[in-house]
Write a protein that holds these residues in place. Structure first.
Motif, PDB file in Angstrom:
ATOM      1  N   ALA A  44       0.857  -1.253   0.067  1.00 13.81           N
ATOM      2  CA  ALA A  44      -0.086   0.121   0.119  1.00 13.81           C
ATOM      3  C   ALA A  44       0.841   1.242   0.091  1.00 13.81           C
ATOM      4  CB  ALA A  44      -0.934  -0.072   1.290  1.00 13.81           C
ATOM      5  N   LEU A  45       2.124   1.134   0.756  1.00 11.11           N
ATOM      6  CA  LEU A  45       2.919   2.570   0.633  1.00 11.11           C
ATOM      7  C   LEU A  45       3.330   2.877  -0.595  1.00 11.11           C
ATOM      8  CD1 LEU A  45       4.450   4.807   2.389  1.00 11.11           C
ATOM      9  CD2 LEU A  45       6.143   3.057   2.741  1.00 11.11           C
ATOM     10  N   ILE A  46       3.299   1.921  -1.750  1.00 10.60           N
ATOM     11  CA  ILE A  46       3.898   2.210  -3.008  1.00 10.60           C
ATOM     12  C   ILE A  46       2.998   3.427  -3.790  1.00 10.60           C
ATOM     13  CG2 ILE A  46       4.574   1.462  -5.130  1.00 10.60           C
ATOM     14  CD1 ILE A  46       5.756  -1.065  -3.769  1.00 10.60           C
ATOM     15  N   PRO A  47       1.810   2.889  -4.029  1.00 10.86           N
ATOM     16  CA  PRO A  47       0.837   3.948  -4.494  1.00 10.86           C
ATOM     17  C   PRO A  47       0.541   4.985  -3.804  1.00 10.86           C
ATOM     18  CG  PRO A  47      -0.357   1.792  -3.792  1.00 10.86           C
ATOM     19  CD  PRO A  47       1.155   1.726  -3.571  1.00 10.86           C
ATOM     20  N   GLN A  48       0.724   4.838  -2.348  1.00  8.69           N
ATOM     21  CA  GLN A  48       0.144   6.143  -1.647  1.00  8.69           C
ATOM     22  C   GLN A  48       1.239   7.041  -1.832  1.00  8.69           C
ATOM     23  OE1 GLN A  48       0.125   5.375   2.593  1.00  8.69           O
ATOM     24  NE2 GLN A  48      -0.692   7.309   3.084  1.00  8.69           N
ATOM     25  N   LEU A  49       2.519   6.790  -1.561  1.00  8.81           N
ATOM     26  CA  LEU A  49       3.785   7.761  -1.786  1.00  8.81           C
ATOM     27  C   LEU A  49       4.056   8.128  -3.124  1.00  8.81           C
ATOM     28  CD1 LEU A  49       7.224   7.390  -0.131  1.00  8.81           C
ATOM     29  CD2 LEU A  49       7.103   8.154  -2.440  1.00  8.81           C
ATOM     30  N   ALA A  50       4.185   7.300  -4.133  1.00 12.28           N
ATOM     31  CA  ALA A  50       4.162   7.677  -5.675  1.00 12.28           C
ATOM     32  C   ALA A  50       3.093   8.436  -5.843  1.00 12.28           C
ATOM     33  CB  ALA A  50       4.004   6.185  -6.444  1.00 12.28           C
ATOM     34  N   GLY A  51       1.838   8.304  -5.402  1.00 18.75           N
ATOM     35  CA  GLY A  51       0.706   9.198  -5.831  1.00 18.75           C
ATOM     36  C   GLY A  51       0.803  10.479  -5.391  1.00 18.75           C
ATOM     37  N   HIS A  52       1.687  10.706  -4.239  1.00 19.34           N
ATOM     38  CA  HIS A  52       1.819  12.047  -3.680  1.00 19.34           C
ATOM     39  C   HIS A  52       2.638  12.805  -4.441  1.00 19.34           C
ATOM     40  CE1 HIS A  52       2.723  15.040  -0.481  1.00 19.34           C
ATOM     41  NE2 HIS A  52       4.033  14.881  -1.027  1.00 19.34           N
ATOM     42  N   ILE A  53       3.660  12.430  -4.812  1.00 17.97           N
ATOM     43  CA  ILE A  53       4.362  13.287  -5.915  1.00 17.97           C
ATOM     44  C   ILE A  53       3.850  13.360  -7.150  1.00 17.97           C
ATOM     45  CG2 ILE A  53       5.852  11.332  -6.727  1.00 17.97           C
ATOM     46  CD1 ILE A  53       8.402  13.412  -6.456  1.00 17.97           C
ATOM     47  N   VAL A  54       3.204  12.555  -7.729  1.00 14.52           N
ATOM     48  CA  VAL A  54       2.343  12.560  -9.047  1.00 14.52           C
ATOM     49  C   VAL A  54       1.513  13.756  -8.948  1.00 14.52           C
ATOM     50  CG1 VAL A  54       0.906  11.395 -10.690  1.00 14.52           C
ATOM     51  CG2 VAL A  54       2.990  10.255  -9.997  1.00 14.52           C
ATOM     52  N   ALA A  55       0.507  13.532  -7.898  1.00 14.27           N
ATOM     53  CA  ALA A  55      -0.767  14.551  -7.424  1.00 14.27           C
ATOM     54  C   ALA A  55      -0.008  15.932  -7.253  1.00 14.27           C
ATOM     55  CB  ALA A  55      -1.349  14.119  -6.317  1.00 14.27           C
ATOM     56  N   ALA A  56       1.152  16.058  -7.104  1.00 16.39           N
ATOM     57  CA  ALA A  56       1.776  17.463  -6.475  1.00 16.39           C
ATOM     58  C   ALA A  56       1.912  18.184  -7.760  1.00 16.39           C
ATOM     59  CB  ALA A  56       3.262  17.292  -6.000  1.00 16.39           C
ATOM     60  N   GLY A  57       1.426  17.858  -9.015  1.00 15.70           N
ATOM     61  CA  GLY A  57       1.371  18.634 -10.098  1.00 15.70           C
ATOM     62  C   GLY A  57       2.515  18.714 -10.965  1.00 15.70           C
ATOM     63  N   GLY A  58       3.035  19.860 -11.528  1.00 16.45           N
ATOM     64  CA  GLY A  58       3.754  19.934 -12.467  1.00 16.45           C
ATOM     65  C   GLY A  58       3.379  19.958 -13.796  1.00 16.45           C
TER      66      GLY A  58
END
Length: 338
Positions: A44-58
């Motif tokens: 679970a930590l993988i999509p949670q952490l990866a999703g955080h940086i992806v959702a941060a925008g850019g």
């Protein structure tokens, strides 16, 4: 550095990004779906952490370059969607690793992944995203694509290590600095564009032209990033001013100010950057010296030079909306400085 902003130019810059975004909008929907799908994991930590940086925008600029390059070259299928996703995963993995190396607490104005979860999970999830990227390369089925993107991945790592070597070294020259930014930033821009010609089965000369375009655009992008680290506009971008200075990173504004300064000024740079002996007011003094020695405006001038090379590289392609959008995005990257 005082700059008078022309409102028409500002609208033109925003329009350049909006035009590129609109041109690849349908393909980007596929990229975003694939990102979500391939970030998934029973851990679970993988999509949670990866999703955080992806959702941060850019802006998702790198995958958009892949999509636009492929379409400009006449690609009509969907192979480029997987490659654009691969490019974004490589980029996101490097961000996770960079924030750990730089001990950054912020990413695009939000708490960085390492600030929230710690260094070890950030490094390991970065490794996971690199692995997903390689899976996508293999699924594409092209050994040439695999060679280009895997080569870019190793070059990025070399660039980051090279930057570690030059950090705190005020003897670093412009040639060494350019080697660093070509590796850590521009190599992925070049690969992202080149694979667009590969999936479209275009001749080598077009591959090489897109490689040149991407490489020089990446240099532009990093030059402006390094200038912005000493600009008040940095706060508008959700970043703190002076991170490079506090870490002792040797970027072009530093190199120019150091070389053009008096011996007294060079002693200031040695104290603050080589010894990291920094006092209150030193950042303001550093910016003052850069402005005095025209290091910031000349960094932008260098960016314009490489931007011209990038635009010229697209001259061999037929005129179409994607080609014009790629030309215009060069100016967008330069004018972030204003």
């Amino acid at each position: 550095m005082g700059v008078v902003v022309n409102l028409e130019e500002e609208r033109g810059r925003k329009k350049a990004l909006e035009t590129l975004t609109a041109l690849v909008a349908d393909d980007m929907k596929g990229v975003n779906r694939l990102i979500v799908e391939r970030m998934d994991s029973p851990v679970a930590l993988i999509p949670q952490l990866a999703g955080h940086i992806v959702a941060a925008g850019g802006k998702r600029l790198r995958p958009m370059l892949t999509l636009a390059s492929a379409r400009m070259c006449g690609h009509q299928e969907q192979r480029h969607v997987g490659l654009a996703t691969c490019v974004e995963f490589i980029h996101t993995a490097t961000l996770l690793h960079d924030d750990v190396v730089d001990e950054s607490d912020l990413r695009r104005g939000e708490s960085s992944a390492n600030a929230l979860w710690g260094n070890k999970p950030s490094v390991l999830v970065g490794d996971f995203l690199f692995s997903r990227a390689f899976e996508l390369m293999v699924e594409n089925g092209s050994l040439k694509v695999l060679a280009i993107l895997s080569g870019a991945s190793s070059t990025i790592a070399e660039g980051e290590v090279h930057q570690l070597i030059t950090t705190n070294d005020t003897d670093t020259g412009e040639a060494a600095y350019l080697d660093v930014i070509k590796g850590k930033t521009a190599a992925l821009f070049a690969a992202a564009c080149r694979v667009g010609a590969v999936v479209a089965d275009r001749p080598d000369v077009e591959e090489e032209a897109l490689d040149s375009y991407g490489m020089n655009l990446g240099i532009v992008f990093q030059l402006i990033d390094d200038m912005l680290d000493y600009s008040a506009k940095q706060a508008e971008l959700g970043k703190t001013v002076g991170d490079d200075f506090r870490e002792g990173k040797i970027t072009l504004p530093i190199i120019l100010a150091f070389r053009r300064g008096t011996e007294e000024e060079r002693e200031f740079w040695r104290r603050t950057l080589e010894n990291l002996n920094q006092d209150e007011g030193d950042l303001e003094r550093a910016i003052e010296l850069m402005e005095k020695r025209e290091a910031l405006v000349d960094t932008v001038a260098r960016a314009r030079h490489y931007g011209a090379i990038a635009r010229d590289a697209l001259g061999i392609f037929p005129d179409n909306p994607e080609r014009q959008a790629l030309i215009d995005i060069v100016d967008f990257c330069i004018e972030r400085a204003h």
